[in-house]
Write an enzyme that holds these catalytic residues in place. Structure first.
Site, short mmCIF file in Angstrom:
data_model
loop_
_atom_site.label_atom_id
_atom_site.label_comp_id
_atom_site.label_asym_id
_atom_site.label_seq_id
_atom_site.Cartn_x
_atom_site.Cartn_y
_atom_site.Cartn_z
N ARG A 1 13.27 12.99 5.26
CA ARG A 1 12.78 11.87 6.09
C ARG A 1 13.29 12.10 7.49
O ARG A 1 14.51 12.19 7.72
CB ARG A 1 13.27 10.53 5.55
N ASP B 1 1.62 -3.23 7.43
CA ASP B 1 2.93 -2.60 7.57
C ASP B 1 3.62 -3.29 8.74
O ASP B 1 2.97 -4.01 9.53
CB ASP B 1 2.76 -1.09 7.82
N HIS C 1 3.25 9.40 5.64
CA HIS C 1 4.16 8.97 4.57
C HIS C 1 3.43 9.24 3.23
O HIS C 1 3.01 8.31 2.53
CB HIS C 1 4.47 7.49 4.74
N CYS D 1 4.00 -1.59 2.08
CA CYS D 1 4.93 -0.52 1.67
C CYS D 1 6.37 -0.98 1.73
O CYS D 1 7.24 -0.35 1.12
CB CYS D 1 4.69 0.71 2.52
N GLN E 1 4.47 7.45 -0.11
CA GLN E 1 4.03 6.05 -0.19
C GLN E 1 2.54 6.00 -0.55
O GLN E 1 2.11 5.15 -1.34
CB GLN E 1 4.27 5.35 1.15
N ARG F 1 6.92 4.19 -6.37
CA ARG F 1 7.49 5.31 -5.60
C ARG F 1 8.20 6.27 -6.56
O ARG F 1 8.07 7.49 -6.44
CB ARG F 1 8.49 4.79 -4.55
N1 CP Z 1 8.45 2.14 2.10
C1 CP Z 1 9.55 2.87 2.38
O1 CP Z 1 9.48 4.07 2.69
O2 CP Z 1 10.70 2.18 2.22
P1 CP Z 1 12.14 2.68 2.73
O3 CP Z 1 12.05 2.79 4.24
O4 CP Z 1 13.11 1.61 2.28
O5 CP Z 1 12.42 4.00 2.12
#
Ligand code: CP
Length: 314
Positions: free
Chosen positions: A109, A231, A136, A271, A139, A299
């Site tokens: 990430r 989002d 992403h 998400c 997700q 997830r």
């Molecule tokens: N949706 C998502 O990626 O959540 P986090 O940022 O908590 O990992």
């Protein structure tokens, strides 16, 4: 170990998958989820190790990758924030070429998509984008699994995403193009998705019987939709602009009035993390049609499937 077309590959965005591979990930996730619930606890990645590098905060992604690796029998090597693999300024090349001596896959990430791509360039093992500024994909896989669980299919459904034309908007455009969905975005003119991503997805969508429509208001996007998503308006890194962005997104909140424009039986998805009272109201988050916690749980199942396929373990 069985050969599958994804073995040894990377997933830096959903369009790294073909429509058939996207479907394979979803089917594998559904099977692994059902097996786990039935007490069948196989460990197809036993003896492997997975580096999970978090250069941004995370609840869902970190938890689901760490627990997912454990459930697959692999060792999760989690490195986050000041203890991230990249926090001491070593080059991406040196960091990746050292890490790959220890691990069988890298989950990253970070901010720039180019950094995920550079790690993938140096790593001979699979690399998964666990969120970048542009995409992403994990997700997207979890959301697709959730929609299939609740609606029985993806193909032909209308998905309306309201809000920021960000990495999630890009991911839903890609999901729709792969799965044959009708994707509608409702975004303020100054927060539209990247035109290059839209063009790529439009090309694929036309081949798949899918469609893309982009509006500058929420109501048109949501009219008759089967799934409504949003989002945060303030993505990680945009915190200094929070108050300004609240003004820029006025009229794009998902509330009961907006949901009433969607199709009968429409789902609401987010998400997470959500900013309740900003992009979405409590009324919608906590409604019977909201599937946000199923989406969060998925997830785990989607990423287990992706990891085991990319690592050639299923
Ligand atoms: N949706 C998502 O990626 O959540 P986090 O940022 O908590 O990992």
């Amino acid at each position: 170990m069985n050969a599958n077309s994804l073995a040894g590959r990377d997933c830096l965005r959903l369009l790294d998958l073909t429509p058939e591979e996207f479907e394979l990930v979803l089917q594998t996730a559904a099977k692994q989820k059902a097996d786990w619930a039935a007490g069948i606890h196989e460990a197809p990645c036993a003896g492997k190790a997975i580096a999970i590098i978090m250069e941004k905060p995370s609840l869902r992604t970190r938890s689901s990758f760490e627990i997912g690796a454990y459930r697959l029998g692999a060792h999760p090597l989690v490195m986050s924030d000041d203890h991230s693999a990249f926090s001491r300024g070593e080059t991406v090349q040196d960091t990746t070429l050292v890490l790959e001596r220890f691990v069988d896959a890298i989950v990253l990430r970070t901010f720039e998509q180019s950094k995920v791509a550079e790690v993938a360039k140096w790593s001979k093992n699979p690399v998964i984008n666990a969120l970048s500024d542009d995409f992403h994909p994990c997700q997207g896989l979890a959301d697709a699994l959730t929609i299939v669980e609740h609606k029985g299919t993806l193909k032909g459904l209308t998905l309306a995403y309201v809000g920021d034309g960000n990495n999630m908007a890009h991911t839903y455009l890609e999901m729709g193009a792969l799965a044959g969905m009708h994707v509608r975005l409702g975004c303020p003119a100054i927060h539209m998705p990247d035109a290059r991503v839209v063009a790529e997805c439009e090309q694929l969508a036309s081949q798949a019987g899918a469609s893309i429509e982009i509006f500058e208001n929420a109501a048109q996007a949501v009219a008759g939709a089967d799934i409504v998503l949003t989002d945060t308006w303030t993505s990680m890194g945009d915190e200094d602009e929070h108050d300004q962005r609240l003004a820029e997104f006025e009229g794009f909140q998902v509330n009961g009035e907006l949901m009433a424009r969607a199709a009968q039986g429409a789902l609401f998805m987010h998400c997470l993390p959500a900013h309740r009272g900003e992009e979405v109201t409590d009324e919608v988050m906590d409604a019977p049609y909201s599937v946000i916690y199923d989406e969060a749980e998925n997830r785990l199942h989607a990423q287990k499937a992706l990891l085991s396929l990319l690592m050639g373990a299923v």
